[in-house]
Design a protein around this motif. Structure first.
Motif, PDB file in Angstrom:
ATOM      1  N   ARG A  41       0.801  -1.224   0.000  1.00 44.19           N
ATOM      2  CA  ARG A  41       0.000   0.000   0.000  1.00 44.19           C
ATOM      3  C   ARG A  41       0.829   1.267   0.000  1.00 44.19           C
ATOM      4  O   ARG A  41       0.278   2.361  -0.149  1.00 44.19           O
ATOM      5  CB  ARG A  41      -0.944  -0.002   1.202  1.00 44.19           C
TER       6      ARG A  41
ATOM      7  N   ILE B 136       6.472   2.938   4.545  1.00 49.54           N
ATOM      8  CA  ILE B 136       6.492   3.342   5.959  1.00 49.54           C
ATOM      9  C   ILE B 136       7.941   3.652   6.319  1.00 49.54           C
ATOM     10  O   ILE B 136       8.841   2.858   6.030  1.00 49.54           O
ATOM     11  CB  ILE B 136       5.969   2.222   6.877  1.00 49.54           C
TER      12      ILE B 136
ATOM     13  N   ALA C  49       7.368   3.599  13.857  1.00 51.73           N
ATOM     14  CA  ALA C  49       6.205   3.323  13.000  1.00 51.73           C
ATOM     15  C   ALA C  49       6.308   1.938  12.383  1.00 51.73           C
ATOM     16  O   ALA C  49       5.315   1.192  12.316  1.00 51.73           O
ATOM     17  CB  ALA C  49       6.088   4.392  11.915  1.00 51.73           C
ATOM     18  N   ILE C  50       7.491   1.582  11.912  1.00 46.52           N
ATOM     19  CA  ILE C  50       7.679   0.257  11.306  1.00 46.52           C
ATOM     20  C   ILE C  50       7.494  -0.833  12.359  1.00 46.52           C
ATOM     21  O   ILE C  50       6.829  -1.846  12.122  1.00 46.52           O
ATOM     22  CB  ILE C  50       9.063   0.157  10.628  1.00 46.52           C
TER      23      ILE C  50
ATOM     24  N   TYR D 135       3.915  -1.321  13.150  1.00 43.97           N
ATOM     25  CA  TYR D 135       3.250  -1.934  11.991  1.00 43.97           C
ATOM     26  C   TYR D 135       3.530  -3.438  11.933  1.00 43.97           C
ATOM     27  O   TYR D 135       2.616  -4.241  11.691  1.00 43.97           O
ATOM     28  CB  TYR D 135       3.718  -1.255  10.709  1.00 43.97           C
TER      29      TYR D 135
ATOM     30  N   GLN E 150       1.467  -5.076  14.597  1.00 44.77           N
ATOM     31  CA  GLN E 150       0.024  -5.073  14.336  1.00 44.77           C
ATOM     32  C   GLN E 150      -0.378  -5.975  13.179  1.00 44.77           C
ATOM     33  O   GLN E 150      -1.485  -6.505  13.172  1.00 44.77           O
ATOM     34  CB  GLN E 150      -0.451  -3.635  14.062  1.00 44.77           C
ATOM     35  N   THR E 151       0.510  -6.122  12.210  1.00 45.39           N
ATOM     36  CA  THR E 151       0.157  -6.938  11.043  1.00 45.39           C
ATOM     37  C   THR E 151       0.559  -8.404  11.213  1.00 45.39           C
ATOM     38  O   THR E 151       0.280  -9.222  10.338  1.00 45.39           O
ATOM     39  CB  THR E 151       0.794  -6.380   9.749  1.00 45.39           C
TER      40      THR E 151
ATOM     41  N   ASP F 257      -6.674   0.342  10.991  1.00 44.67           N
ATOM     42  CA  ASP F 257      -5.993   0.103   9.716  1.00 44.67           C
ATOM     43  C   ASP F 257      -4.485   0.244   9.956  1.00 44.67           C
ATOM     44  O   ASP F 257      -3.945   1.354   9.973  1.00 44.67           O
ATOM     45  CB  ASP F 257      -6.485   1.139   8.701  1.00 44.67           C
ATOM     46  N   PRO F 258      -3.801  -0.888  10.173  1.00 44.03           N
ATOM     47  CA  PRO F 258      -2.381  -0.794  10.551  1.00 44.03           C
ATOM     48  C   PRO F 258      -1.519   0.008   9.573  1.00 44.03           C
ATOM     49  O   PRO F 258      -0.620   0.733  10.013  1.00 44.03           O
ATOM     50  CB  PRO F 258      -1.930  -2.269  10.602  1.00 44.03           C
ATOM     51  N   PHE F 259      -1.799  -0.095   8.270  1.00 48.21           N
ATOM     52  CA  PHE F 259      -0.964   0.675   7.343  1.00 48.21           C
ATOM     53  C   PHE F 259      -1.221   2.178   7.488  1.00 48.21           C
ATOM     54  O   PHE F 259      -0.284   2.978   7.574  1.00 48.21           O
ATOM     55  CB  PHE F 259      -1.174   0.252   5.880  1.00 48.21           C
ATOM     56  N   ALA F 260      -2.499   2.559   7.510  1.00 46.71           N
ATOM     57  CA  ALA F 260      -2.820   3.991   7.650  1.00 46.71           C
ATOM     58  C   ALA F 260      -2.324   4.517   9.001  1.00 46.71           C
ATOM     59  O   ALA F 260      -1.848   5.655   9.104  1.00 46.71           O
ATOM     60  CB  ALA F 260      -4.325   4.213   7.500  1.00 46.71           C
ATOM     61  N   PHE F 261      -2.423   3.694  10.036  1.00 49.15           N
ATOM     62  CA  PHE F 261      -1.912   4.083  11.350  1.00 49.15           C
ATOM     63  C   PHE F 261      -0.392   4.257  11.300  1.00 49.15           C
ATOM     64  O   PHE F 261       0.171   5.180  11.882  1.00 49.15           O
ATOM     65  CB  PHE F 261      -2.314   3.031  12.391  1.00 49.15           C
ATOM     66  N   ALA F 262       0.281   3.383  10.554  1.00 47.34           N
ATOM     67  CA  ALA F 262       1.736   3.500  10.408  1.00 47.34           C
ATOM     68  C   ALA F 262       2.120   4.778   9.666  1.00 47.34           C
ATOM     69  O   ALA F 262       3.139   5.405   9.975  1.00 47.34           O
ATOM     70  CB  ALA F 262       2.304   2.274   9.688  1.00 47.34           C
TER      71      ALA F 262
END
Lengths: 208, 208
Positions: free
Chosen positions: A59, A62, A67-68, A71, A74-75, B86-91
Motif C-alpha cells: 500500500r 512506511i 512506525a515500522i 506496523y 500489528q500486522t 488500519d495498521p498501514f494507515a496508522f503506520a
C-alpha cells in the motif's frame, strides 16, 4: 513481498530483527551509505528524508523505526510482538520506542553525525565530547526506571527489545561500558542468542 | 481523572490539543520550567526524564508525544483521531509523529537547548546558526512530500495535525518564515480556528 531498505550499523537493524521475529515476507535491500545512495533520486523517491529504514508495503512506504515496529507487530498479531489490544500497555511500549528515537538515538548521532547540527569543526568536537555523558544518562534512565526484565517490558518479548539491542550495540563506539548497566548488558547478550537477531545481523554484515 | 503535565511553549501542546479534541477527562497541570520544577524529585518520580508531556492514567504514566497521541486516539475511538483499525494507515500517521519527534523537534531544540549536546559556548552558537536551514529542510519535506491537505493525512483530521501545528508555531523563533510553506501556513491558520486548539492554548498561556 515487502521491500525493507537498510544500511548496516544503523537503527534499521531494529526493524530488520522485528521482521525476522514476525516471520514477515520481505526482501532486505542494502543502501550503500559510502556512495551516498540514500541521497540518490531513486531512494529519495522512496524516502525523501534520505534515511533508513524504509519499508515498502503493497500500500505504500512506511518510514521511521517506531512506525515500522508498531506496523510489524500489528500486522503479525500471532507473533505477539506488542500488546496491540491494550492501548495503555501499547502506549508504554511506544513511550520507549519514542524515547529511543527522539532522545537516545540523537544523543549517539552527535558523535558521528554532528554535521547535521553544526558546520564548525570545533563544534563537532564539542558535541562528540558530550556523547558519553548523554548516553550514560539515557541508559541509566532505561536501566533503572524502565527496564523490567527479563525483557524490556517484562515477561513478554516485544518490539522494544530489538530497538534497545540495536542502540545498546552503539555504546562501544560511544566509549561507554555497557557493563555499567548490568541488566541491559545481560539483555544484550541474551538478544544475540535469538535466531532472528543472528539472521538479521548476518544478512546485514555477516557477523555479530 | 487523568493528569496531564505540560509546560507552555513546549511540544506538550500537541497532546493537550488532542486531549481536548477527544473530550478526554483530564486535569492539566503546569510544570514551571523557570524554577526547574521538571527536575524536582516529585516530578522525576512521574517522568524520570525531566521533560514534558506526561499523562498520568489510572494504570500508570505515559510519556513522549507520539505515545500519548496514539493513546488518546485509541482510547477515544469515537473522536476518530487516527485510523486505529488500519495498521498501514496508522503506520503512516506514526511515520509523521516519529519524524516530528526524532528529527524536526531536535532540529529546533539546537537553537534554544544546545547545551544538551555541547558545553562550549561557541558550539552552541554554531548549532544555533544551523537551525533555520535544518527547519527549512524539514518543513520542505513535510510541505512537499507528506502534507496531503486539507489536513496532514488528507480529508481526516488526525493526531498529526496538533503536532504539526505545535512545531509550526516554533518557526517564528527559528527565524523561518512559515509562508515559505504555503500549505502548512494555511493549516496553521485553520488550526487556530478550532475550539480545541483555542482552549488548550488559553489554558497554557491565555492567548494564541
Amino acid at each position: 513481498m515487502m521491500k525493507f531498505y537498510y544500511a548496516p550499523y544503523t537503527c534499521a537493524l531494529a526493524s530488520h530483527i522485528a521482521l525476522e521475529e514476525a516471520g514477515a515476507d520481505y526482501e532486505a535491500i542494502r543502501i550503500d551509505f559510502k556512495s551516498a545512495q540514500q541521497l540518490s533520486p531513486d531512494y529519495l523517491s522512496i524516502n525523501p528524508k534520505g534515511r533508513v529504514p524504509a519499508l515498502v508495503t503493497g500500500r505504500g512506504v512506511i518510514t521511521e523505526t517506531p512506525a515500522i515496529l508498531a506496523y510489524v507487530a500489528q500486522t503479525n498479531p500471532g507473533s505477539e510482538l506488542a500488546p496491540i489490544d491494550d492501548p495503555f500497555a501499547f502506549a508504554e511500549v511506544q513511550s520507549i520506542t519514542s524515547y529511543l528515537c527522539s532522545t537516545v538515538h540523537p544523543a549517539h548521532s552527535h558523535g558521528i553525525r554532528g554535521s547535521r547540527w553544526a558546520d564548525d569543526p570545533a563544534a563537532l568536537e564539542a558535541m562528540k565530547a558530550k556523547v558519553p555523558q548523554n548516553m550514560t544518562d539515557n541508559f541509566n534512565v532505561l536501566e533503572n526506571r524502565y527496564f523490567r526484565g527479563p525483557w524490556v517490558m517484562g515477561d513478554k518479548y516485544t518490539i522494544v527489545d530489538p530497538y534497545l539491542f540495536t542502540i545498546s550495540e552503539w555504546l562501544k563506539q560511544d566509549t561507554v561500558d555497557i557493563n555499567k548497566f548490568p541488566r541491559i548488558a545481560d539483555h544484550f547478550n541474551r538478544m544475540k542468542q535469538r535466531p532472528a537477531v543472528a539472521k538479521a545481523v548476518a544478512e546485514e554484515r555477516g557477523k555479530i
